[in-house]
Design a protein around this motif. Sequence first.
Motif, PDB file in Angstrom:
ATOM      1  N   VAL A  44       1.164  -3.335   8.387  1.00 54.46           N
ATOM      2  CA  VAL A  44       1.684  -1.969   8.451  1.00 54.46           C
ATOM      3  C   VAL A  44       0.581  -0.964   8.124  1.00 54.46           C
ATOM      4  CG1 VAL A  44       3.424  -0.381   7.478  1.00 54.46           C
ATOM      5  CG2 VAL A  44       3.954  -2.827   7.709  1.00 54.46           C
ATOM      6  N   VAL A  45       0.523   0.101   8.907  1.00 54.28           N
ATOM      7  CA  VAL A  45      -0.392   1.200   8.616  1.00 54.28           C
ATOM      8  C   VAL A  45       0.459   2.432   8.318  1.00 54.28           C
ATOM      9  CG1 VAL A  45      -2.176   2.737   9.581  1.00 54.28           C
ATOM     10  CG2 VAL A  45      -2.264   0.275  10.031  1.00 54.28           C
ATOM     11  N   LEU A  46       0.079   3.187   7.294  1.00 54.21           N
ATOM     12  CA  LEU A  46       0.815   4.399   6.934  1.00 54.21           C
ATOM     13  C   LEU A  46       0.080   5.617   7.481  1.00 54.21           C
ATOM     14  CD1 LEU A  46       1.391   3.666   3.121  1.00 54.21           C
ATOM     15  CD2 LEU A  46       2.763   2.903   5.039  1.00 54.21           C
ATOM     16  N   THR A  47       0.829   6.578   7.961  1.00 52.81           N
ATOM     17  CA  THR A  47       0.209   7.842   8.358  1.00 52.81           C
ATOM     18  C   THR A  47       1.089   9.000   7.910  1.00 52.81           C
ATOM     19  OG1 THR A  47      -0.724   9.153  10.172  1.00 52.81           O
ATOM     20  CG2 THR A  47       1.225   7.848  10.702  1.00 52.81           C
ATOM     21  N   ASP A  60      -0.308  11.987  -2.658  1.00 55.08           N
ATOM     22  CA  ASP A  60      -0.703  10.585  -2.597  1.00 55.08           C
ATOM     23  C   ASP A  60       0.343   9.661  -3.200  1.00 55.08           C
ATOM     24  OD1 ASP A  60      -3.035  10.963  -1.277  1.00 55.08           O
ATOM     25  OD2 ASP A  60      -4.289  11.037  -3.068  1.00 55.08           O
ATOM     26  N   LEU A  61       1.144  10.188  -4.108  1.00 54.08           N
ATOM     27  CA  LEU A  61       2.129   9.358  -4.786  1.00 54.08           C
ATOM     28  C   LEU A  61       3.123   8.754  -3.799  1.00 54.08           C
ATOM     29  CD1 LEU A  61       3.199   8.324  -7.474  1.00 54.08           C
ATOM     30  CD2 LEU A  61       4.589  10.379  -7.655  1.00 54.08           C
ATOM     31  N   GLY A  62       3.584   9.579  -2.860  1.00 53.94           N
ATOM     32  CA  GLY A  62       4.537   9.084  -1.877  1.00 53.94           C
ATOM     33  C   GLY A  62       3.948   7.965  -1.041  1.00 53.94           C
ATOM     34  N   LYS A  63       2.694   8.136  -0.659  1.00 53.94           N
ATOM     35  CA  LYS A  63       2.025   7.133   0.158  1.00 53.94           C
ATOM     36  C   LYS A  63       1.859   5.836  -0.633  1.00 53.94           C
ATOM     37  CE  LYS A  63      -1.037   7.725   3.976  1.00 53.94           C
ATOM     38  NZ  LYS A  63      -2.025   8.592   4.603  1.00 53.94           N
ATOM     39  N   GLN A  64       1.508   5.983  -1.899  1.00 53.14           N
ATOM     40  CA  GLN A  64       1.336   4.815  -2.762  1.00 53.14           C
ATOM     41  C   GLN A  64       2.658   4.059  -2.903  1.00 53.14           C
ATOM     42  OE1 GLN A  64      -1.497   3.579  -3.852  1.00 53.14           O
ATOM     43  NE2 GLN A  64      -0.346   1.896  -4.745  1.00 53.14           N
ATOM     44  N   VAL A  90       5.444   6.217  10.007  1.00 58.35           N
ATOM     45  CA  VAL A  90       5.137   7.617  10.246  1.00 58.35           C
ATOM     46  C   VAL A  90       5.830   8.508   9.217  1.00 58.35           C
ATOM     47  CG1 VAL A  90       5.293   9.481  11.941  1.00 58.35           C
ATOM     48  CG2 VAL A  90       4.927   7.131  12.718  1.00 58.35           C
ATOM     49  N   GLY A  91       5.034   9.200   8.445  1.00 59.22           N
ATOM     50  CA  GLY A  91       5.570  10.150   7.480  1.00 59.22           C
ATOM     51  C   GLY A  91       5.570  11.550   8.058  1.00 59.22           C
ATOM     52  N   ALA A  92       5.722  12.535   7.191  1.00 52.13           N
ATOM     53  CA  ALA A  92       5.636  13.925   7.636  1.00 52.13           C
ATOM     54  C   ALA A  92       4.169  14.238   7.915  1.00 52.13           C
ATOM     55  CB  ALA A  92       6.181  14.849   6.551  1.00 52.13           C
ATOM     56  N   GLU A  93       3.932  15.083   8.899  1.00 49.42           N
ATOM     57  CA  GLU A  93       2.568  15.484   9.263  1.00 49.42           C
ATOM     58  C   GLU A  93       1.642  14.278   9.453  1.00 49.42           C
ATOM     59  OE1 GLU A  93       1.013  18.446   6.566  1.00 49.42           O
ATOM     60  OE2 GLU A  93       3.034  19.167   6.224  1.00 49.42           O
ATOM     61  N   PRO A  94       1.989  13.378  10.370  1.00 48.56           N
ATOM     62  CA  PRO A  94       1.159  12.196  10.581  1.00 48.56           C
ATOM     63  C   PRO A  94      -0.166  12.551  11.253  1.00 48.56           C
ATOM     64  CG  PRO A  94       2.844  12.329  12.265  1.00 48.56           C
ATOM     65  CD  PRO A  94       3.141  13.424  11.278  1.00 48.56           C
ATOM     66  N   GLY A  95      -1.109  11.637  11.165  1.00 53.56           N
ATOM     67  CA  GLY A  95      -2.404  11.842  11.804  1.00 53.56           C
ATOM     68  C   GLY A  95      -2.307  11.570  13.297  1.00 53.56           C
ATOM     69  N   MET A  96      -2.749  12.534  14.054  1.00 52.02           N
ATOM     70  CA  MET A  96      -2.695  12.450  15.512  1.00 52.02           C
ATOM     71  C   MET A  96      -3.387  11.188  16.046  1.00 52.02           C
ATOM     72  SD  MET A  96      -1.980  14.542  18.154  1.00 52.02           S
ATOM     73  CE  MET A  96      -2.339  14.495  19.889  1.00 52.02           C
ATOM     74  N   SER A  97      -4.551  10.864  15.478  1.00 53.25           N
ATOM     75  CA  SER A  97      -5.326   9.750  16.029  1.00 53.25           C
ATOM     76  C   SER A  97      -4.602   8.414  15.839  1.00 53.25           C
ATOM     77  CB  SER A  97      -6.716   9.696  15.396  1.00 53.25           C
ATOM     78  OG  SER A  97      -6.622   9.520  14.004  1.00 53.25           O
TER      79      SER A  97
END
Length: 159
Positions: A44-47, A60-64, A90-97
Amino acid sequence: GGGGGGGGSALVISTKGGGGGAQFIVPRPGNGLAVAGALQGKTVVLTGIFPELGGGMGLDLGKQRAKEMVERFGGRVTSAVSGKTDVLLVGAEPGMSKVTKARAMGGRCMLMNLDQLAAKLHVGLALPDSGTSGALAVTQGVVIDSFSAGYKLAPSNGG
Protein backbone atom coordinates in the motif's frame (compact mmCIF):
# COMPACT_ATOMS: atom_id res chain seq x y z
CA GLY A 1 -3.54 -14.96 34.87
CA GLY A 2 -2.64 -11.54 33.67
CA GLY A 3 -5.58 -9.24 32.92
CA GLY A 4 -5.85 -9.01 29.13
CA GLY A 5 -5.58 -5.57 27.54
CA GLY A 6 -8.65 -3.35 27.39
CA GLY A 7 -10.40 -5.57 24.89
CA GLY A 8 -12.72 -4.36 22.17
CA SER A 9 -12.32 -0.64 22.69
CA ALA A 10 -12.64 0.95 19.27
CA LEU A 11 -10.66 4.04 18.53
CA VAL A 12 -13.20 6.63 17.48
CA ILE A 13 -12.04 9.86 15.97
CA SER A 14 -14.55 12.60 15.41
CA THR A 15 -14.10 14.69 12.32
CA LYS A 16 -15.16 18.28 11.92
CA GLY A 17 -18.10 18.93 9.66
CA GLY A 18 -19.73 16.14 7.68
CA GLY A 19 -23.30 16.17 8.97
CA GLY A 20 -22.90 17.07 12.60
CA GLY A 21 -19.51 15.62 13.42
CA ALA A 22 -19.32 12.38 11.52
CA GLN A 23 -17.13 9.88 13.30
CA PHE A 24 -14.50 7.77 11.67
CA ILE A 25 -14.04 4.50 13.50
CA VAL A 26 -10.61 3.01 12.99
CA PRO A 27 -10.86 -0.70 12.26
CA ARG A 28 -8.82 -2.99 14.49
CA PRO A 29 -8.27 -6.74 14.12
CA GLY A 30 -10.55 -8.64 16.46
CA ASN A 31 -13.11 -5.81 16.70
CA GLY A 32 -16.40 -6.84 15.20
CA LEU A 33 -15.66 -8.89 12.09
CA ALA A 34 -12.25 -7.35 11.39
CA VAL A 35 -9.60 -10.00 10.76
CA ALA A 36 -5.88 -9.51 11.31
CA GLY A 37 -4.59 -10.75 7.95
CA ALA A 38 -7.04 -8.84 5.75
CA LEU A 39 -4.23 -6.93 4.03
CA GLN A 40 -1.67 -9.74 4.11
CA GLY A 41 0.53 -9.63 1.01
CA LYS A 42 -0.81 -6.23 -0.06
CA THR A 43 1.56 -3.37 -0.73
CA VAL A 44 0.00 0.00 0.00
CA VAL A 45 1.15 3.52 -0.82
CA LEU A 46 -0.38 6.52 0.95
CA THR A 47 -0.96 9.85 -0.74
CA GLY A 48 -2.42 13.05 0.65
CA ILE A 49 -3.45 13.79 4.20
CA PHE A 50 -5.84 11.93 6.47
CA PRO A 51 -7.50 14.52 8.71
CA GLU A 52 -10.02 11.86 9.86
CA LEU A 53 -7.13 10.20 11.67
CA GLY A 54 -5.48 13.28 13.09
CA GLY A 55 -3.79 16.52 12.17
CA GLY A 56 -0.61 17.54 13.92
CA MET A 57 2.34 19.30 12.34
CA GLY A 58 2.04 19.08 8.58
CA LEU A 59 -0.83 16.65 9.17
CA ASP A 60 1.71 13.85 9.52
CA LEU A 61 -0.17 12.25 12.39
CA GLY A 62 -3.03 11.15 10.18
CA LYS A 63 -0.65 9.60 7.68
CA GLN A 64 1.22 7.82 10.45
CA ARG A 65 -2.03 6.40 11.83
CA ALA A 66 -3.15 5.31 8.37
CA LYS A 67 0.19 3.50 7.96
CA GLU A 68 -0.24 1.82 11.35
CA MET A 69 -3.77 0.75 10.42
CA VAL A 70 -2.55 -0.90 7.20
CA GLU A 71 0.31 -2.62 9.00
CA ARG A 72 -1.96 -3.84 11.78
CA PHE A 73 -3.90 -5.77 9.13
CA GLY A 74 -0.75 -7.30 7.65
CA GLY A 75 -0.23 -4.85 4.80
CA ARG A 76 3.10 -3.34 3.82
CA VAL A 77 3.38 0.42 3.37
CA THR A 78 5.91 1.78 0.88
CA SER A 79 6.55 5.36 -0.14
CA ALA A 80 6.39 5.20 -3.93
CA VAL A 81 4.01 3.68 -6.47
CA SER A 82 5.72 0.82 -8.31
CA GLY A 83 4.78 -2.31 -10.21
CA LYS A 84 4.39 -4.04 -6.83
CA THR A 85 1.84 -1.56 -5.46
CA ASP A 86 -1.60 -3.10 -4.87
CA VAL A 87 -3.40 -0.15 -3.31
CA LEU A 88 -2.98 3.61 -3.44
CA LEU A 89 -4.74 4.90 -0.34
CA VAL A 90 -5.98 8.33 -1.35
CA GLY A 91 -6.38 10.98 1.31
CA ALA A 92 -7.39 14.60 1.00
CA GLU A 93 -5.24 16.63 -1.40
CA PRO A 94 -3.41 13.62 -2.86
CA GLY A 95 -0.24 13.95 -4.90
CA MET A 96 -0.95 14.22 -8.59
CA SER A 97 2.07 12.14 -9.61
CA LYS A 98 1.18 9.13 -7.43
CA VAL A 99 -2.44 9.14 -8.57
CA THR A 100 -1.46 9.46 -12.23
CA LYS A 101 1.10 6.68 -11.93
CA ALA A 102 -1.34 4.36 -10.15
CA ARG A 103 -4.08 5.00 -12.71
CA ALA A 104 -1.63 4.37 -15.55
CA MET A 105 -1.05 0.85 -14.23
CA GLY A 106 -4.35 -0.21 -15.77
CA GLY A 107 -6.08 -1.74 -12.79
CA ARG A 108 -2.95 -3.38 -11.40
CA CYS A 109 -3.05 -0.79 -8.60
CA MET A 110 -6.36 -0.05 -6.89
CA LEU A 111 -7.23 3.44 -5.72
CA MET A 112 -9.12 3.47 -2.43
CA ASN A 113 -10.02 6.11 0.06
CA LEU A 114 -9.95 5.67 3.82
CA ASP A 115 -13.71 5.11 4.12
CA GLN A 116 -13.68 2.36 1.50
CA LEU A 117 -10.73 0.60 3.09
CA ALA A 118 -12.17 0.89 6.59
CA ALA A 119 -15.57 -0.38 5.42
CA LYS A 120 -13.96 -3.55 4.06
CA LEU A 121 -11.73 -4.05 7.10
CA HIS A 122 -14.59 -3.58 9.57
CA VAL A 123 -16.57 -6.45 8.06
CA GLY A 124 -13.61 -8.74 7.48
CA LEU A 125 -13.64 -8.54 3.70
CA ALA A 126 -10.43 -9.05 1.80
CA LEU A 127 -9.66 -6.50 -0.89
CA PRO A 128 -10.47 -7.50 -4.45
CA ASP A 129 -7.49 -8.85 -6.35
CA SER A 130 -5.62 -6.39 -8.51
CA GLY A 131 -6.87 -6.15 -12.04
CA THR A 132 -10.28 -7.66 -11.34
CA SER A 133 -13.63 -6.00 -11.98
CA GLY A 134 -14.01 -5.65 -8.21
CA ALA A 135 -10.78 -3.70 -8.04
CA LEU A 136 -11.90 -1.53 -10.92
CA ALA A 137 -15.20 -0.78 -9.18
CA VAL A 138 -13.37 0.30 -6.03
CA THR A 139 -11.03 2.54 -8.01
CA GLN A 140 -13.95 4.18 -9.81
CA GLY A 141 -15.52 4.94 -6.43
CA VAL A 142 -12.65 7.26 -5.55
CA VAL A 143 -13.51 10.86 -6.34
CA ILE A 144 -10.67 13.33 -6.11
CA ASP A 145 -11.84 16.91 -5.71
CA SER A 146 -8.49 18.58 -5.66
CA PHE A 147 -4.86 17.65 -5.73
CA SER A 148 -2.24 19.00 -3.37
CA ALA A 149 -1.04 22.49 -4.19
CA GLY A 150 2.37 21.03 -4.99
CA TYR A 151 1.13 19.93 -8.39
CA LYS A 152 -0.43 21.96 -11.14
CA LEU A 153 -2.95 20.21 -13.34
CA ALA A 154 -1.70 20.21 -16.89
CA PRO A 155 -4.32 21.24 -19.45
CA SER A 156 -5.62 18.06 -21.02
CA ASN A 157 -5.48 17.87 -24.76
CA GLY A 158 -8.61 15.91 -25.54
CA GLY A 159 -7.72 12.82 -23.64
